[in-house]
Design a protein around this motif. Sequence first.
Motif, PDB file in Angstrom:
ATOM      1  N   VAL A  78       0.766  -0.880  -0.360  1.00 36.26           N
ATOM      2  CA  VAL A  78      -0.314   0.032  -0.115  1.00 36.26           C
ATOM      3  C   VAL A  78       0.739   1.161  -0.086  1.00 36.26           C
ATOM      4  O   VAL A  78       1.773   1.095   1.257  1.00 36.26           O
ATOM      5  N   VAL A  79       0.326   2.180  -0.705  1.00 30.96           N
ATOM      6  CA  VAL A  79       1.321   3.511  -1.107  1.00 30.96           C
ATOM      7  C   VAL A  79       0.072   4.437  -0.027  1.00 30.96           C
ATOM      8  O   VAL A  79      -0.844   4.069  -0.365  1.00 30.96           O
ATOM      9  N   VAL A  80       1.108   5.178   1.079  1.00 27.12           N
ATOM     10  CA  VAL A  80       0.395   6.111   1.920  1.00 27.12           C
ATOM     11  C   VAL A  80       0.078   6.782   1.356  1.00 27.12           C
ATOM     12  O   VAL A  80       1.583   8.252   0.856  1.00 27.12           O
ATOM     13  N   LEU A  81      -0.576   8.471   1.239  1.00 29.44           N
ATOM     14  CA  LEU A  81      -0.301   9.697   0.355  1.00 29.44           C
ATOM     15  C   LEU A  81      -0.831  10.383   1.942  1.00 29.44           C
ATOM     16  O   LEU A  81      -1.735  10.740   2.802  1.00 29.44           O
ATOM     17  N   TYR A  82       0.195  11.772   2.885  1.00 31.80           N
ATOM     18  CA  TYR A  82      -0.518  11.563   4.108  1.00 31.80           C
ATOM     19  C   TYR A  82       0.117  13.058   3.767  1.00 31.80           C
ATOM     20  O   TYR A  82       1.358  13.703   3.537  1.00 31.80           O
ATOM     21  N   TYR A 385       8.698   9.416  -7.939  1.00 33.96           N
ATOM     22  CA  TYR A 385       8.061   7.765  -7.480  1.00 33.96           C
ATOM     23  C   TYR A 385       8.263   7.185  -8.615  1.00 33.96           C
ATOM     24  O   TYR A 385       7.301   7.774  -9.342  1.00 33.96           O
ATOM     25  N   PHE A 386       7.954   5.707  -8.711  1.00 38.00           N
ATOM     26  CA  PHE A 386       7.067   5.185  -9.681  1.00 38.00           C
ATOM     27  C   PHE A 386       6.071   4.200  -8.481  1.00 38.00           C
ATOM     28  O   PHE A 386       6.550   3.605  -7.415  1.00 38.00           O
ATOM     29  N   ILE A 387       4.752   4.509  -9.618  1.00 36.75           N
ATOM     30  CA  ILE A 387       3.889   3.277  -8.847  1.00 36.75           C
ATOM     31  C   ILE A 387       3.891   1.927  -9.272  1.00 36.75           C
ATOM     32  O   ILE A 387       2.983   3.291 -10.525  1.00 36.75           O
ATOM     33  N   PRO A 388       3.389   1.242  -9.488  1.00 35.70           N
ATOM     34  CA  PRO A 388       2.941  -0.615 -10.490  1.00 35.70           C
ATOM     35  C   PRO A 388       1.468  -0.123 -10.331  1.00 35.70           C
ATOM     36  O   PRO A 388       0.933   0.364  -9.588  1.00 35.70           O
ATOM     37  N   LYS A 389       1.256   0.223 -11.719  1.00 36.97           N
ATOM     38  CA  LYS A 389      -0.179  -0.359 -11.783  1.00 36.97           C
ATOM     39  C   LYS A 389      -0.763  -1.532 -10.900  1.00 36.97           C
ATOM     40  O   LYS A 389      -0.018  -2.117 -10.213  1.00 36.97           O
ATOM     41  N   ASP A 390      -1.876  -1.344 -10.794  1.00 41.33           N
ATOM     42  CA  ASP A 390      -2.921  -1.682  -9.226  1.00 41.33           C
ATOM     43  C   ASP A 390      -2.524  -1.663  -7.493  1.00 41.33           C
ATOM     44  O   ASP A 390      -3.236  -2.090  -6.906  1.00 41.33           O
ATOM     45  N   THR A 391      -1.445  -0.926  -7.947  1.00 41.21           N
ATOM     46  CA  THR A 391      -1.168  -0.879  -6.201  1.00 41.21           C
ATOM     47  C   THR A 391      -2.879   0.177  -5.348  1.00 41.21           C
ATOM     48  O   THR A 391      -2.475   1.197  -5.455  1.00 41.21           O
ATOM     49  N   MET A 392      -2.385  -1.088  -4.318  1.00 42.53           N
ATOM     50  CA  MET A 392      -3.397   0.567  -3.313  1.00 42.53           C
ATOM     51  C   MET A 392      -3.021   1.186  -3.055  1.00 42.53           C
ATOM     52  O   MET A 392      -1.688   1.772  -2.263  1.00 42.53           O
ATOM     53  N   ILE A 393      -3.389   2.461  -3.149  1.00 48.21           N
ATOM     54  CA  ILE A 393      -2.761   3.641  -1.983  1.00 48.21           C
ATOM     55  C   ILE A 393      -4.187   3.800  -1.390  1.00 48.21           C
ATOM     56  O   ILE A 393      -5.591   4.238  -0.912  1.00 48.21           O
ATOM     57  N   PHE A 394      -3.981   4.633  -0.275  1.00 43.44           N
ATOM     58  CA  PHE A 394      -4.102   5.145   1.260  1.00 43.44           C
ATOM     59  C   PHE A 394      -4.540   6.780   1.222  1.00 43.44           C
ATOM     60  O   PHE A 394      -3.069   7.083   1.379  1.00 43.44           O
ATOM     61  N   PRO A 395      -5.034   7.811   0.506  1.00 44.28           N
ATOM     62  CA  PRO A 395      -4.870   8.454   0.348  1.00 44.28           C
ATOM     63  C   PRO A 395      -5.858   9.456   1.795  1.00 44.28           C
ATOM     64  O   PRO A 395      -6.627   9.891   2.014  1.00 44.28           O
ATOM     65  N   MET A 396      -4.588   9.499   2.848  1.00 45.80           N
ATOM     66  CA  MET A 396      -4.982   9.590   3.869  1.00 45.80           C
ATOM     67  C   MET A 396      -6.002  11.331   4.170  1.00 45.80           C
ATOM     68  O   MET A 396      -5.689  12.383   4.768  1.00 45.80           O
TER      69      MET A 396
END
Length: 496
Positions: A78-82, A385-396
């Motif tokens: 999971v990539v978290v955006l804070y 950054y590189f975020i691969p396709k279908d990676t889950m994202i938590f936009p906090m």
Amino acid sequence: MELLGTTTVFLLVCISCMLLFATWRSMSQNQKLPPGPTAIPIVGNILQLNPWNLPQSLKKLSEKYGPVFTVHLGPQKVVVLYGYDVVKEALIDQADDFSGRGVLPLLKRFFRGTGIVTSNGETWRQLRRFTLTTLRDFGMGKKGIEERIQEEAQFLVERIRNTQEQPFNPSNFLIHAVSNIICSIVFGDRFDYEDKKFLTLIELLEENNKYQNSLQIQVCMYNFLPTIMDFLPGPHQKMIQNIGKVDEFISEIIKEHQKTLDPTYPRDFIDAFLNKMEQEKRNAHSHFTIEALSRSTIDLFLAGTGTTSNTLIYGLLILQKYPEIAEKVQKEIDSVIGRDRSPCMADRSQMPYTDAVIHEIQRFIDFLPFNVPHAVIRDTKFRDYFIPKDTMIFPMLTSVLHDSKEFPNPEKFDPGHFLNANGTFKKSDYFMPFSAGKRVCAGEGLARMEIFLFLTAILQNFTLKPVLDCKDIDIFPVATTLANIPQPYKVSFLPR
């Protein structure tokens, strides 16, 4: 000549190596993943997180790794955006890239990847477009639905009046009232408050809320390690069974609609969907199926009931804690609306303090701190950054709603966060309790209308009398995972 040939070959090899190195370096930089704590095989970073307060755990990680970082929830990356800047940049500036839905395993079991909330790709685009159009056709955002909410608010007021000032938990009353609004749009009619099927349905939703609140570790573990948890007993199994019963309830209503459908006069969302299915019956790849109808109906029912009712339940708890704020709202109601007519949406623009209090309730309670998970629909470059396709994202959302630069002392409930020095209402780009971008809540307009009309109707008619002393009232959530739910409470409603 031979020396010249050798030199040429050597130079070509060197140039090739330099080009290869440059290409590798470029690719390496382009493939730079967001940083994060080292993950343990199978469990990921679970042991480094507090399942009772995941937002706080992620806040601490953001302080170490920055506003864009990676965590592993079990095997799930999971990539978290804070923070406001990265959340806005993702959901608004790069809205298409981040328009996918990242589905947690428990949600996948509930909704099976179809419907409005958890679907992706063309299925999501078509269902969302159809839903927004149909909801507008049946009055969402128009005078018709406003009158419907006003009518339900009066039913609610009379029901509260019948408690005769005795302390009680108002949760069920508020859930019933809010649910009846979405029911009138989706099912074509409201339910009587004593209807046994309706009461059973609400009880199932309430039971799931209790499981989420009191047994969050097991529920979290299902989302992290679903393969293992599928074979173990626990509250997650009961929650899945409850959603199955909700599905059965809605399936019965759909069957009744199929029997009584008049294509020339659709009564509600279900009729409109059935008409759409008929129009596309020769399309082998149609996204409008009975399963999609069932899932979409559940989506609308749950979303249209849970978020708004919890906001009202939480709001009444907060106003017990701060009676001076409730009193100021009531003075504004008396000044603008009076006691002899129902509140209407046109009143809101003349009630800046009430508007500020409602915004502050939504900001403070931070109902969905993680947002509903997103996903990137393609390989995406985001900042460095590189975020691969279908990676889950938590936009906090919690990092936006509780931003200390925009909202000084964000942990304090203060309507001043939304008021200018002269007392007028102050808008904020940081106010995004309904998310933002292409996945913004489809029912935002309806929810805003319900919160204003129900809350003002209650405070127009009643003064809140808490069971506890104000200083002893706890306004912080039971615990924090996917949603913030208020502490259970009782309160008396004294007629004004």
